[in-house]
Motif scaffolding. Structure first.
Motif, short mmCIF file in Angstrom:
data_model
loop_
_atom_site.label_atom_id
_atom_site.label_comp_id
_atom_site.label_asym_id
_atom_site.label_seq_id
_atom_site.Cartn_x
_atom_site.Cartn_y
_atom_site.Cartn_z
N ARG A 45 0.85 -1.19 0.00
CA ARG A 45 0.00 0.00 0.00
C ARG A 45 0.88 1.24 0.00
O ARG A 45 1.97 1.22 0.58
CB ARG A 45 -0.89 0.04 1.24
N ARG A 46 0.41 2.26 -0.64
CA ARG A 46 1.16 3.51 -0.70
C ARG A 46 0.26 4.69 -0.35
O ARG A 46 -0.84 4.83 -0.89
CB ARG A 46 1.75 3.73 -2.10
N ALA A 47 0.75 5.51 0.58
CA ALA A 47 0.08 6.79 0.87
C ALA A 47 0.68 7.82 -0.07
O ALA A 47 1.90 7.92 -0.19
CB ALA A 47 0.31 7.17 2.33
N ILE A 48 -0.19 8.57 -0.74
CA ILE A 48 0.27 9.48 -1.79
C ILE A 48 0.03 10.92 -1.38
O ILE A 48 -1.08 11.29 -0.97
CB ILE A 48 -0.48 9.19 -3.11
N ARG A 49 1.07 11.72 -1.49
CA ARG A 49 0.94 13.17 -1.26
C ARG A 49 0.84 13.82 -2.64
O ARG A 49 1.66 13.57 -3.52
CB ARG A 49 2.16 13.69 -0.49
N TYR A 50 -0.18 14.68 -2.80
CA TYR A 50 -0.36 15.28 -4.12
C TYR A 50 -0.97 16.67 -4.02
O TYR A 50 -1.59 17.04 -3.00
CB TYR A 50 -1.25 14.39 -5.00
N ALA A 51 -0.81 17.41 -5.10
CA ALA A 51 -1.42 18.74 -5.22
C ALA A 51 -1.85 18.91 -6.67
O ALA A 51 -1.07 18.63 -7.58
CB ALA A 51 -0.43 19.83 -4.83
N VAL A 52 -3.09 19.33 -6.87
CA VAL A 52 -3.66 19.47 -8.21
C VAL A 52 -3.76 20.95 -8.56
O VAL A 52 -4.16 21.78 -7.74
CB VAL A 52 -5.05 18.81 -8.28
N PHE A 53 -3.38 21.26 -9.79
CA PHE A 53 -3.58 22.63 -10.27
C PHE A 53 -4.00 22.57 -11.73
O PHE A 53 -3.74 21.59 -12.44
CB PHE A 53 -2.31 23.48 -10.10
N ASP A 54 -4.68 23.62 -12.18
CA ASP A 54 -5.17 23.65 -13.56
C ASP A 54 -5.24 25.08 -14.05
O ASP A 54 -4.68 26.00 -13.43
CB ASP A 54 -6.53 22.97 -13.66
N VAL A 89 5.17 3.98 2.38
CA VAL A 89 5.00 2.69 1.72
C VAL A 89 4.86 1.61 2.78
O VAL A 89 5.72 1.46 3.65
CB VAL A 89 6.19 2.35 0.80
N ASP A 90 3.76 0.89 2.73
CA ASP A 90 3.57 -0.27 3.60
C ASP A 90 3.79 -1.50 2.74
O ASP A 90 3.01 -1.80 1.83
CB ASP A 90 2.14 -0.29 4.17
N ALA A 91 4.87 -2.21 3.03
CA ALA A 91 5.21 -3.38 2.22
C ALA A 91 4.15 -4.46 2.36
O ALA A 91 3.44 -4.54 3.37
CB ALA A 91 6.58 -3.92 2.64
N ALA A 92 4.04 -5.29 1.34
CA ALA A 92 3.10 -6.41 1.40
C ALA A 92 3.47 -7.32 2.56
O ALA A 92 4.62 -7.74 2.70
CB ALA A 92 3.15 -7.18 0.09
N ALA A 93 2.51 -7.59 3.42
CA ALA A 93 2.77 -8.41 4.61
C ALA A 93 1.46 -8.83 5.23
O ALA A 93 0.43 -8.15 5.08
CB ALA A 93 3.59 -7.62 5.63
N PRO A 94 1.45 -9.96 5.92
CA PRO A 94 0.24 -10.35 6.65
C PRO A 94 0.07 -9.44 7.86
O PRO A 94 1.05 -9.09 8.52
CB PRO A 94 0.52 -11.79 7.05
N PRO A 95 -1.15 -9.04 8.18
CA PRO A 95 -1.37 -8.16 9.33
C PRO A 95 -1.22 -8.95 10.63
O PRO A 95 -1.20 -10.19 10.62
CB PRO A 95 -2.81 -7.69 9.13
N PRO A 96 -1.11 -8.27 11.76
CA PRO A 96 -1.09 -8.97 13.05
C PRO A 96 -2.34 -9.83 13.19
O PRO A 96 -3.44 -9.44 12.76
CB PRO A 96 -1.06 -7.83 14.07
N LEU A 97 -2.18 -10.97 13.80
CA LEU A 97 -3.31 -11.90 13.96
C LEU A 97 -4.49 -11.24 14.64
O LEU A 97 -5.65 -11.46 14.28
CB LEU A 97 -2.86 -13.14 14.75
#
Length: 645
Positions: free
Chosen positions: A233-242, A475-483
């Motif tokens: 999973r990835r947390a994304i920081r972004y800014a939009v302009f137009d 970035v949260d690497a692919a992994a099993p969560p805590p039981l």
């Protein structure tokens, strides 16, 4: 066999793919195009292989690989060159290239010839290179080659080699017609019918009532961690302009509006619109004949019906607008001819036009005052786009110097947003209520293409006036969560697993009992199986081959069993087990089924032809001798895999 090439050009795939794969001959093997469309940048000058006295260079092999990869990538856009090579792409292309050169070299060694006239004749017969009059057009031919980065010499060489293939491999077709007696057992096999019985032992009947102990649960979780692993999973920081961010920065003066009005005076001057009937034919002679008949009093519609074409109409067009649709000559003819009269034929972009202006409307000139607001809007949009282009260029320069998302956002007046950790496919496991707007989907796609620790990037969002600066916040690497976080899910999975094991154990006992000559009904009753009834199943092998995607799995299994046997088949998602028993195998003869015998004979004939062709090419390789330079091939493989540093 060269007709294969012509058919490919006529197919819906179009001329572009056909040009690239002009020498694919499906009868024997898939041959990759050695002329390629990509330049061999960075490729050494070594010899990858030698067929007799003919060398295959590293550059030639590289081009063939690039061409094959580009075609496969069209069907699988996510495919990388590294994956293509790892899946055997380089090896397959190399083998095909060797075979292709082998056939050409063998043909020349044994005195076969392909003249320039033969090549010319094949090129002239390819529909993609014909003009509007149906004959070969040199400019169309050269234009098609240019679009695919091919030279005429390369294309002619492809045709020449294809003609060698036709001459040689047509020999292997001789005598490949499968005889009726040969086709009969295969055709009869298609008519084979099978009847059996089906029982289902559901896992639901064996679900444990009590939860497992902590020790059992921990053991199960450790053994099945992969089942519960959450993808990266990835947390994304972004800014939009137009373009809206440019509001107030663009000013258009009255003087600029006046200049634009003067520079585009024809757009605002008095003009005429006409509605025009048009009839299009391929040659000038045909157009003159139509005009002559129209001058004699026949209507365009009647003439069109007679010669098998249609009259179309261009409604309310200006002279310049009509010229853009047809040509300057056609527009001049249409607007210089009196209403209701047929104009002299003129050549346009679709052929020769015979036109008749049906009606007209005069449009008064537009004074500056009436269009100044529209001009101001046009200039504002134009300047805004220019400023936006300049700004994106400056942003890319700043990013190259190490600027952050926050710094760029501040400079353009945009707000910085940060998503929760997202999956590449969308959604957030830790925040199920979060949904990234569809318009921002390119942000997620681009973020998962970036290196985890890479610099922020500027991307475009759909249209050309909306952009985003994006960076990876976490970035949260692919992994099993805590039981503890998925305990109930693990408990449910354990119960399904235990229930499935119990269902299988019972199904195996039933199967073993039936295989010892007990009937399926008796075996189920003796083992107290939780099943309501036994269902009959039956079908023919023909149904199986014609409807593979729709045939139930138990029926498919029935056709892989011996008569009187019993087999097990798991249901999806650990729901239970099928118990399948084959009672009767009925063999039917196809000797009186002429259509089936003919179809089977044709299939066997194609298979024989392919076998003979492959054997013939193998004999050619043996006679000529093929030497491969493994070091050159390995060097190219390393470069394609990105391991050549």
């Amino acid at each position: 066999m060269i007709s294969t090439i012509r058919k490919l050009f006529e197919s819906k795939l179009g001329a572009i793919i056909a040009i690239i794969f002009v020498a694919i001959i499906g009868l024997a093997f898939a041959l990759s195009d050695v002329s390629g469309s990509l330049s061999p940048a960075g490729v050494g000058g070594g010899t990858a292989a030698k067929v007799g006295s003919v060398e295959i260079s590293e550059a030639e092999l590289n081009e063939a690989v690039n061409t094959a990869f580009s075609q496969v990538q069209r069907e699988n856009p996510g495919l990388t060159m590294a994956a293509f090579v790892q899946q055997g792409g380089l090896d397959d292309v190399f083998a095909s290239l060797v075979d292709r050169v082998t056939v050409s070299a063998y043909a020349q060694k044994h005195g076969m010839a392909v003249s320039k006239a033969m090549v010319d004749a094949e090129i002239r017969d390819i529909p993609a290179f014909k003009g509007l009059d149906g004959s070969f057009d040199q400019q169309t031919f050269l234009g098609a080659l240019r679009q695919n980065n091919l030279t005429e010499a390369q294309f002619r060489e492809d045709i020449r080699r294809s003609l060698y293939l036709e001459q040689l491999l047509s020999l292997s077709d001789a005598g490949t017609k499968a005889a009726r007696n040969m086709a009969l057992p295969y055709a009869s096999l298609i008519l084979e019918e099978r009847k059996g019985q089906l029982g289902v032992i559901p896992s639901q009947a064996f679900v444990p009532k009590n939860d497992p102990s902590d020790q059992v649960l921990n053991t199960f979780y450790k053994a099945n961690r992969a089942r519960f692993t959450v993808p990266e999973r990835r947390a994304i920081r972004y800014a939009v302009f137009d373009a809206a961010s440019m509001a107030g920065k663009v000013q258009v003066s009255d003087a600029e509006i006046a200049k634009y009005y003067r520079d585009n005076q024809t757009q605002y001057a008095a003009s005429e619109e006409r509605t025009i009937s048009q009839l299009i034919v391929p040659t000038e002679a045909a157009a003159q004949a139509v005009a002559k008949r129209a001058a004699g009093g026949e209507s365009l519609s009647a003439i069109a019906d007679d010669i098998g074409v249609a009259v179309s109409q261009a409604e309310g067009v200006t002279k310049s607008g009509y010229a853009s649709q047809t040509s300057d000559g056609v527009a001049q003819a249409a607007f210089s001819t009196a209403i209701g009269k047929v104009a002299s034929p003129a050549r346009g972009n679709l052929g020769w036009y015979v036109v008749r202006p049906d009606s007209n409307r005069s449009i008064a000139a537009k004074p500056l005052a009436s269009v100044s607001a529209a001009i101001r809007e046009t200039l504002t949009t134009q300047r805004t786009r220019e400023m936006l282009d300049e700004q994106t260029g400056e942003i890319e320069d700043q990013l190259a110097k190490g600027a952050t998302v926050a710094e760029i956002a501040k400079a353009v007046g945009a707000k910085v947003e940060t998503t929760p950790p997202l999956l590449q496919a969308g959604g957030s496991p830790g925040n199920p209520d979060f949904k990234l707007p569809e318009a921002l989907a390119p942000i997620r796609a681009a973020a998962f293409q970036m290196d985890a620790g890479g610099d922020p990037q500027l991307i475009q969002l759909g249209d050309d006036q909306r952009f985003a600066i994006i960076g990876i916040a976490k970035v949260d690497a692919a992994a099993p969560p805590p039981l503890a976080d998925v305990k109930q899910d693990v408990i449910n999975a354990w119960k399904r697993s235990e229930a499935s094991k119990a269902a299988r154990a019972l199904a195996a006992k039933v199967r073993d009992s039936v295989n010892k000559s007990t009937s399926l009904k008796q075996a189920l009753a003796a083992n107290d199986a939780p099943i309501e009834q036994i269902q009959p199943i039956s079908g023919t092998r023909q149904q199986l081959t014609q409807n593979q995607d729709q045939v139930p799995p138990p029926l498919q299994l029935l056709f892989s069993m011996t008569q009187g046997s019993t087999k097990l088949l798991p249901l999806p998602q650990e729901q239970g087990f099928y118990v399948v028993h084959l009672d009767e195998l009925i063999r039917n003869s196809a000797k009186d089924n002429a259509p089936l015998l003919e179809a089977t004979s044709q299939q066997l004939s194609r298979a024989l032809s392919q076998e003979f062709s492959a054997g013939f090419v193998a004999a050619m390789r043996e006679e000529l001798g093929v030497k491969r330079n493994q070091s050159v091939i390995d060097r190219l493989r390393a470069r394609l895999l990105g391991n050549d540093s």
